[in-house]
Enzyme design. Structure first.
Site, short mmCIF file in Angstrom:
data_model
loop_
_atom_site.label_atom_id
_atom_site.label_comp_id
_atom_site.label_asym_id
_atom_site.label_seq_id
_atom_site.Cartn_x
_atom_site.Cartn_y
_atom_site.Cartn_z
N CYS A 102 5.19 143.33 6.56
CA CYS A 102 4.57 142.18 7.21
C CYS A 102 5.60 141.04 7.24
O CYS A 102 6.06 140.59 6.20
CB CYS A 102 3.36 141.77 6.40
SG CYS A 102 2.32 140.64 7.29
N GLY A 142 20.56 150.04 -8.28
CA GLY A 142 21.15 150.52 -7.04
C GLY A 142 21.63 149.38 -6.14
O GLY A 142 22.68 149.48 -5.51
N THR A 197 27.32 141.63 -21.40
CA THR A 197 26.98 142.54 -22.50
C THR A 197 26.18 143.71 -21.94
O THR A 197 25.24 143.52 -21.17
CB THR A 197 26.15 141.79 -23.56
OG1 THR A 197 26.93 140.69 -24.02
CG2 THR A 197 25.78 142.68 -24.73
N GLN A 220 18.23 157.86 -3.84
CA GLN A 220 17.06 158.74 -3.70
C GLN A 220 17.41 160.21 -3.96
O GLN A 220 16.52 161.06 -3.96
CB GLN A 220 16.46 158.62 -2.29
CG GLN A 220 15.84 157.26 -2.00
CD GLN A 220 14.55 156.99 -2.78
OE1 GLN A 220 13.87 157.91 -3.25
NE2 GLN A 220 14.20 155.72 -2.92
N SER A 241 20.49 154.77 -9.34
CA SER A 241 19.56 153.85 -10.01
C SER A 241 18.61 154.65 -10.88
O SER A 241 17.92 155.56 -10.39
CB SER A 241 18.78 153.10 -8.92
OG SER A 241 17.82 152.27 -9.51
N ALA A 242 18.56 154.32 -12.18
CA ALA A 242 17.85 155.18 -13.14
C ALA A 242 16.34 155.28 -12.90
O ALA A 242 15.74 156.31 -13.14
CB ALA A 242 18.10 154.67 -14.56
N HIS A 243 15.74 154.18 -12.40
CA HIS A 243 14.27 154.22 -12.31
C HIS A 243 13.76 155.15 -11.21
O HIS A 243 12.57 155.42 -11.11
CB HIS A 243 13.67 152.81 -12.17
CG HIS A 243 13.85 152.16 -10.84
ND1 HIS A 243 12.80 152.02 -9.95
CD2 HIS A 243 14.92 151.60 -10.23
CE1 HIS A 243 13.23 151.38 -8.87
NE2 HIS A 243 14.51 151.11 -9.01
N ASN A 262 15.29 156.78 2.02
CA ASN A 262 14.14 156.46 1.16
C ASN A 262 12.80 156.50 1.90
O ASN A 262 11.77 156.69 1.29
CB ASN A 262 14.33 155.10 0.50
CG ASN A 262 14.84 154.04 1.45
OD1 ASN A 262 15.86 154.24 2.12
ND2 ASN A 262 14.16 152.93 1.53
N1 PLP Z 1 19.14 152.35 -2.09
C1 PLP Z 1 18.08 153.11 -1.80
C2 PLP Z 1 18.21 154.25 -0.85
C3 PLP Z 1 16.83 152.81 -2.37
O1 PLP Z 1 15.76 153.56 -2.08
C4 PLP Z 1 16.74 151.72 -3.26
C5 PLP Z 1 15.44 151.34 -3.85
O2 PLP Z 1 14.39 151.59 -3.32
C6 PLP Z 1 17.90 150.97 -3.54
C7 PLP Z 1 19.08 151.31 -2.94
C8 PLP Z 1 17.86 149.82 -4.51
O3 PLP Z 1 17.81 150.29 -5.83
P1 PLP Z 1 17.31 149.36 -7.04
O4 PLP Z 1 15.83 149.30 -6.96
O5 PLP Z 1 17.77 150.04 -8.27
O6 PLP Z 1 17.98 148.05 -6.87
#
Ligand code: PLP
Length: 384
Positions: A327, A72, A237, A177, A197-199, A149
């Site tokens: 922090c 992302g 790649t 999100q 973002s896949a994760h 998020n």
């Molecule tokens: N944008 C949002 C709203 C997110 O919550 C996050 C990750 O927490 C990102 C971008 C960044 O994604 P990535 O962890 O794949 O770099």
């Protein structure tokens, strides 16, 4: 093994076994470089194409305009830094991947960034949004996240996209999100560019995409240059296994979205009720409970509590959650999002984000609510 209750699905999600199964051949036998020309690469190239179609289908994008990235952050950076537009209108609660990319562009190119405030629930102020667009002038890019998020607020994407287009601009949304949480239709919502973002939806880490929905000349210029992969738009790649995993995860994310989210939202509701009933001096952050909020998000603040301390105590009980503060140089500061929605100072430091997921059970919710009540009470007694 000790019990672990994972309620930090906004940070990352568990990869599904079906996703790993889909990836496995590309981590083993089908290891060939997709840019090579011998016949063993056909399978690899076909797999990338299929994944592109799966990702496109999840957001109603054109598969030919899906470009895979490292996640992302890269997708957000790419659009902000590559769009070539020097007027960017964005919100004050965007992810740092957008806000810091805007800062960098201001420094390097003199790009003007217009930051639009949100109201106390985290909703974009549409009047001020329109004002900023007018002040910015043309051409301009708007970048407003689909869902936040930290506090889970869902923005009115169709209204934002429609207004952006009516005023002649281009619209990017950070939907990191939102995938698998709310329906997204790039065409219907007038979204020109979308980051994912896949994760965040049970796929692998280190893979994401920028989906475009525009004429070819408006696709942002490459952020990463080198070889001619991905139509000369993103060199390097391809992360084939990651791409295949992302495609499978995207397919699964939208398949049972409604039923899965109804269950998660009900559990989230129960968690809120138990916490609300048992802990005095607390507040809910974001939109009024349930409406325009991600189904899995519960952001709450406890008066007179340091979230770092609460987090550590919950950790000893096996509960994984996040705080709403970071922090910095030894002092704990509420996040830019909590500051933007004006969480009162005495509450802001005690902010915890629970993000439930497909594995959350009723028992987890009861256990967590009890643990939070006990820990908050203990911290307040210690500090009294
Ligand atoms: N944008 C949002 C709203 C997110 O919550 C996050 C990750 O927490 C990102 C971008 C960044 O994604 P990535 O962890 O794949 O770099």
């Amino acid at each position: 093994m000790d019990r672990e209750i994972y309620m930090d699905n906004a940070a990352t999600t568990r990869m599904l076994p079906e996703v790993l199964d889909a990836m496995m051949p590309y981590l083993t036998d089908a290891y060939h470089n997709p840019s090579a020309i011998y016949k063993s690469t056909f399978k690899v190239r076909d797999a990338i194409q299929r994944a592109r179609e799966q990702v496109a289908a999840a957001v109603n994008a054109d598969p030919d305009q899906v470009f895979f990235t490292s996640g992302g952050t890269e997708a957000d950076n790419w659009i902000i830094r590559g769009c070539g537009i020097d007027r960017i209108i964005t919100s004050e609660i965007e992810h740092k991947a957008v806000l810091n990319a805007c800062k960098l562009m201001a420094k390097e190119r003199g790009t003007n960034t217009y930051i639009v405030p949100v109201d106390e629930s985290g909703m974009l102020d549409m009047e001020k949004f329109q004002d900023k667009i007018r002040r910015a002038g043309w051409p301009f890019l708007t970048s407003v996240m689909a869902a936040n998020n930290e506090i889970g607020t869902i923005q009115p994407l169709r209204d934002i996209g429609t207004l952006t287009h009516q005023m002649g601009g281009l619209f990017h949304t950070d939907a990191v999100q939102a995938i698998g949480a709310i329906p997204i239709d790039m065409l219907d919502m007038h979204i020109d560019f979308l980051s994912m973002s896949a994760h965040k939806f049970h796929g692998p880490k280190g893979i994401g995409a920028l989906c475009c929905n525009c004429s070819y000349n408006l696709i942002p210029k490459p952020l990463i240059v080198g070889g001619s992969q991905q139509l000369n738009m993103r060199a390097g790649t391809e992360n084939v296994a990651g791409i295949v995993g992302m495609g499978k995860a995207a397919e699964l994310a939208v398949k049972d979205m409604e039923t899965r989210n109804a269950k998660i939202a009900a559990l989230r509701g129960k968690l809120f009720e138990l916490i609300f009933e048992n802990i005095p001096d607390m507040r809910l952050n974001g939109t009024c409970y349930c409406i325009d909020r991600l189904p899995n998000n519960l952001s709450v603040s406890f008066k007179g509590v340091e979230s770092q301390q609460l987090l550590a105590m919950l950790d000893t009980r096996g509960i994984c959650v996040s705080a709403g503060s970071a922090c910095n140089a030894g002092s704990v500061r509420p996040s830019h999002v909590l500051l933007a929605i004006k969480v009162p100072e005495e509450y802001a430091d005690g902010t915890i984000r629970f993000t439930l997921g497909i594995d959350t059970t009723e028992d987890d919710v009861t256990y967590t609510a009890n643990a939070v009540a006990e820990c908050v009470k203990a911290i307040r007694e210690m500090n009294a």
